[in-house]
Design an enzyme around this catalytic site. Structure first.
Site, PDB file in Angstrom:
ATOM      1  N   HIS A 415      33.719  33.223  40.139  1.00  0.00           N
ATOM      2  CA  HIS A 415      34.333  32.538  41.310  1.00  0.00           C
ATOM      3  C   HIS A 415      33.235  32.171  42.415  1.00  0.00           C
ATOM      4  O   HIS A 415      33.257  31.231  42.965  1.00  0.00           O
ATOM      5  CB  HIS A 415      35.404  33.313  41.799  1.00  0.00           C
ATOM      6  CG  HIS A 415      36.054  32.692  42.624  1.00  0.00           C
ATOM      7  ND1 HIS A 415      35.940  32.723  43.945  1.00  0.00           N
ATOM      8  CD2 HIS A 415      37.098  31.737  42.575  1.00  0.00           C
ATOM      9  CE1 HIS A 415      36.669  32.020  44.687  1.00  0.00           C
ATOM     10  NE2 HIS A 415      37.598  31.383  43.946  1.00  0.00           N
ATOM     11  N   CYS A 733       6.828  -5.967  41.243  1.00  0.00           N
ATOM     12  CA  CYS A 733       6.305  -4.559  41.068  1.00  0.00           C
ATOM     13  C   CYS A 733       4.812  -4.190  41.394  1.00  0.00           C
ATOM     14  O   CYS A 733       4.440  -3.044  41.550  1.00  0.00           O
ATOM     15  CB  CYS A 733       6.722  -4.174  39.677  1.00  0.00           C
ATOM     16  SG  CYS A 733       5.967  -5.059  38.444  1.00  0.00           S
TER      17      CYS A 733
HETATM   18  C1  PEP Z   1       0.319  -5.838  39.038  1.00  0.00           C
HETATM   19  O1  PEP Z   1      -0.592  -6.530  38.254  1.00  0.00           O
HETATM   20  O2  PEP Z   1       0.588  -6.286  40.167  1.00  0.00           O
HETATM   21  C2  PEP Z   1       0.813  -4.739  38.208  1.00  0.00           C
HETATM   22  C3  PEP Z   1       2.015  -4.085  38.979  1.00  0.00           C
HETATM   23  O3  PEP Z   1       0.522  -4.327  37.127  1.00  0.00           O
HETATM   24  P1  PEP Z   1      -1.021  -3.486  37.118  1.00  0.00           P
HETATM   25  O4  PEP Z   1      -1.338  -3.030  38.378  1.00  0.00           O
HETATM   26  O5  PEP Z   1      -0.616  -2.316  36.201  1.00  0.00           O
HETATM   27  O6  PEP Z   1      -1.956  -4.412  36.396  1.00  0.00           O
END
Ligand code: PEP
Ligand code: MG
Length: 795
Positions: A415, A733
């Site tokens: 508990h 990214c």
């Molecule tokens: C990029 O090119 O911005 C990317 C995210 O990929 P990497 O850095 O792995 O080439």
């Protein structure tokens, strides 16, 4: 007759969705009986309809509402106690309608036939219709009556179950959770009694840390009540879900147990001397139980909390109860933090007073209040540290005031443990089994520091614990992240870090580079593994890496980027030399999409696809999507998408295929690439290199390399425009938004859909995005928007 209008239903007539009819406990037993092959003791459940029929026929509703209206302050323990007890008395004073009594009596006769005994012993348990739901834990709130025999006694116990819906604790919970007391109907489970010689509980998630890789079993001699009440400290066994092996065991000495006496009553007896220090279950039984736990979790699709018993007459294992685990189901779903191993404090100057099981993590300092007698619980004050033998349900109001809790007995599922975790306060249990009882060793009124992450109580105040606490509070206040229109994703490297970062306020993983899985798990070249007859290693280990990330982040989406090693990097993998060319400029050579359809690599690419299929189909992690890197022309894209489809990875509603936009051709021809993908993620690292003609790895020209260059920004703008014109999304990214906040601002104002940044900038970016979005909105309202947009073209 409709299910909803019957007085009782047999387990096999029930399913989990019948929670409104018979409550969580009963519907769960029904679901297991009807839909799995785990052994569940025979039984039936009275329905919510029966409960309401009783309340209505007896005219109880008005009486109860009148009594409840007197509960003006739920924190006032004395008032709570008096109101609850009058409610129970009112229920017990009423006679159950005759037709309801008859139905229960007839079912009892039928149960006897199924068990093969006339007048069998049964357990009568209550099952509230709001009980056992993942977000409204009433766990253990209503009562259980064991060894009940004869229809009349059963009927009396069913009525007691009804009354137990109004224990102090149940009333307190409902008030706090805002449930209507009259709405919460109760079902009683009447179930064949299992005479357990050993029993316990099990979980499919580590209830202290949220780690869901293992199954945890707690086992004690005798009936299970002593485990749940925390009267004994049970054995603990940990079984890996992945290879079904016992990976940890902690055998605790048990000297007492609860057993059934001949006439039916229960009594506490001494555990025979020769059994006290031995394992409570055999390894075979542990694995059999783990197997049931896994099946139950698979069936329900969420973390589960189960009770079980081994019958003394037949040695058969029975699953007595299964319900969704409350705390981690919610936290892990919300992407909340699992407990990370934190640094130990500087404790050398501080005396250890007592040690125990770390049941609910955290570190705090404060004044001890030892309470041995439950009747003195009202003396407990806000902010004190509660030290006691074991908490009980009626202690919850006091526990809510506690800064931390330390108990003499109990295991991870007692508990005190369960409630502390729910309340989010540090808790150490079972100190007696680790040497000395806290109530004996810790003097009342002294200052102590509780390190419940490691299960240690230190004498005195340790400043660090205080600071940690204050920091925790400060973070909690500062860490509000407003929802944003532009999603913020995270770039993840090492899959093993997924757990650690899963608590960050991001909307998913925008880039999981497959290369990291190779270097973390595989270390061998895919073509070498194919040649040496081990292609399955590629699939299994890639899938394992993806699983870690997808599971940690679920239900948030994860984007796996297929391999983008350069030949120089592939060569470093074992056996790579034989397959990799020496290229003058690997960054511009055999990388990304150009490999996938190449007869020299295609078989390896198919394995990459198979791993994705395995994660999505076999592991059921549908939050995994994929991305194609370094794709130079539309024909390449077409070929790769076709191979993927042949491998079972066809774009669809719940499966997205993205393209890295990192070569100028991707942007210039976006109108043609649009046909093959769901959207883009800008790889600003490569894109900048290729737009500016500037080797990203060459120091000599690094002063020219700048993602904020107008040419790169125009490329970004163009892509967003063309992609959006056909309903495709654009993310980014590359490093740029993690490094330059002004670039991030530019992206938001350009209408990008999401931004994926490094873990260390997730929080900052999330706030920045919120601010910029708000500003954009204000500018639009005040007519300043146009000027802002013009200023985006920095010189
Ligand atoms: C990029 O090119 O911005 C990317 C995210 O990929 P990497 O850095 O792995 O080439
Ligand atoms: Mg790139």
């Amino acid at each position: 007759m409709k299910k909803e209008e019957q007085f009782l239903l047999w387990f096999e007539q029930l399913e989990r969705k019948d929670v409104d009819i018979v409550g969580g406990k009963s519907s769960s037993l029904g679901e297991m009986t009807a839909k799995t092959d785990v052994p569940v003791p025979y039984g039936f459940a009275t329905t919510a309809y029966a409960y309401r029929y009783f309340i209505k026929e007896s005219g109880l509703e008005e009486k109860m509402r009148a009594i409840l209206s007197e509960l003006t302050d739920v924190e006032n323990s004395a008032l709570l106690r008096s109101v609850s007890s009058r409610l129970r008395d009112a229920i017990m004073a009423e006679k159950m309608p005759q037709d309801l009594q008859d139905a229960i009596g007839a079912a009892y006769v039928e149960l006897g036939k199924r068990v093969g005994e006339e007048n069998p012993y049964v357990a009568v348990r209550s099952s509230a219709t709001a009980e056992d739901l993942p977000d409204a834990s009433f766990a253990g709130q209503q009562d259980t009556y064991l060894n009940v025999q004869g229809a009349e006694t059963i009927i009396a116990k069913v009525k007691e179950c009804y009354a137990s819906c109004f224990t102090d604790r149940a009333v307190y919970y409902r008030e706090k959770q805002g449930f209507d007391h009259i709405e919460v109907a109760l079902s009683a489970v009447v179930q064949m009694m299992v005479f357990s010689k050993t029993s316990g509980v099990m979980f499919t998630v580590n209830v202290a840390t949220g780690d869901d890789n293992n199954i945890l079993i707690e086992a004690a001699f005798g009936l299970g009540e002593y485990v749940v009440q925390g009267t004994v400290t049970p054995d603990n066994y940990t079984i890996s879900k992945h290879d079904h092996k016992i990976i940890d065991r902690c055998v605790n000495e048990q000297d007492i147990m609860l057993v059934r006496k001949k006439g039916g009553d229960c009594e506490e007896v001494q555990v025979p001397e020769e059994l006290r220090k031995v394992q409570t279950l055999t390894d075979e039984q542990i694995l059999e139980l783990a197997d049931y736990a896994k099946k139950i979790e698979q069936h329900y699709g969420c973390y589960m909390d189960m009770e079980w018993g081994v019958d003394e007459r037949t040695n058969k294992i029975w699953i007595l109860q299964a319900r969704p685990e409350t705390v981690w189901s919610r936290r892990n779903k919300e992407g909340g933090a699992k407990v990370q191993e934190s640094k130990s404090m500087t404790t050398t100057d501080h005396k250890v007073i007592v040690k125990g099981l770390p049941a609910s993590p955290g570190k705090v300092s404060g004044r001890v209040h030892v309470i041995l007698d439950p009747s003195r619980i009202d003396e407990f004050k806000e902010g004190e540290i509660l030290v006691t033998e074991m908490t009980a349900p009626d202690w919850v109001p006091a526990m809510k005031k506690a800064k931390a809790i330390v108990t003499d007995s109990g295991g991870m599922t007692c508990h005190a443990s369960i409630v502390s975790r729910e309340l989010g306060i540090p808790c150490i249990v079972g100190t007696k089994s680790r040497g000395e009882a806290a109530t004996v060793t810790i003097p009342d009124g002294i200052d102590v520091t509780i390190d419940a992450t490691h299960g240690v109580v230190y004498e005195g105040i340790i400043e660090e614990a205080k600071k940690e606490n204050q920091a925790g509070a400060a973070v909690a206040v500062a860490e509000y992240f407003p929802p944003t229109g532009t999603k913020v994703y995270m770039n993840l490297g090492d899959p093993e870090l997924a757990d650690k970062y899963s608590s960050l306020p991001c909307d998913g993983i925008g880039l999981m580079r497959e290369e990291f899985i190779w270097t973390t798990y595989i270390h061998e070249h895919p073509l070498y593994l194919i040649k040496t007859g081990h292609p399955e290693k590629v699939v299994d280990q890639l899938a394992e890496g993806m699983r870690q990330v997808c599971q940690a982040m679920a239900p948030r989406p994860v984007t796996l980027r297929f391999s983008d090693f350069k030949s120089s990097e592939y060569r470093d993998l074992k056996g790579g030399d034989e397959f990799e060319p020496y290229e003058p400029s690997a960054l511009l050579g055999w990388r990304g999409a150009s490999r996938y359809y190449d007869p020299k690599y295609i078989e390896a690419f198919k394995l990459e696809c198979q791993a994705v299929v395995k994660v999505r189909e076999e592991f059921g992690l549908k939050n995994l999507n994929v991305m194609i890197p370094f794709c130079r022309n539309v024909e390449e894209c077409e070929k790769v998408v076709k191979i993927m489809a042949e491998c079972g990875l066809e774009r669809g509603k719940d499966f997205k295929v993205w393209l890295m936009a990192e070569i100028p051709s991707n942007i210039i021809l976006a109108d043609q690439f649009n046909k093959y993908v769901d959207g883009y993620s800008i790889g600003s690292n490569d894109l900048t290199m290729l737009v500016l003609g500037c080797d990203r790895d060459n120091d000599t020209v690094s002063h020219i390399y700048d993602e904020r260059n107008l040419a790169v920004r125009r490329a970004v703008r163009h892509l967003i425009e063309v992609a959006h014109s056909e309903g495709k999304t654009v993310s980014i990214c590359g490093q740029a938004p993690s490094v330059y906040p002004e670039f991030c601002e530019f992206l938001i104002k350009s209408g990008i859909d999401s931004i994926s940044v490094n873990p260390d900038t997730v929080k900052f970016t999330k706030k920045l995005v919120a601010q910029v979005e708000q500003r954009v909105m204000l500018d639009a309202l005040t007519g300043r928007g146009r000027k802002e947009v013009e200023e985006l073209d920095w010189k």
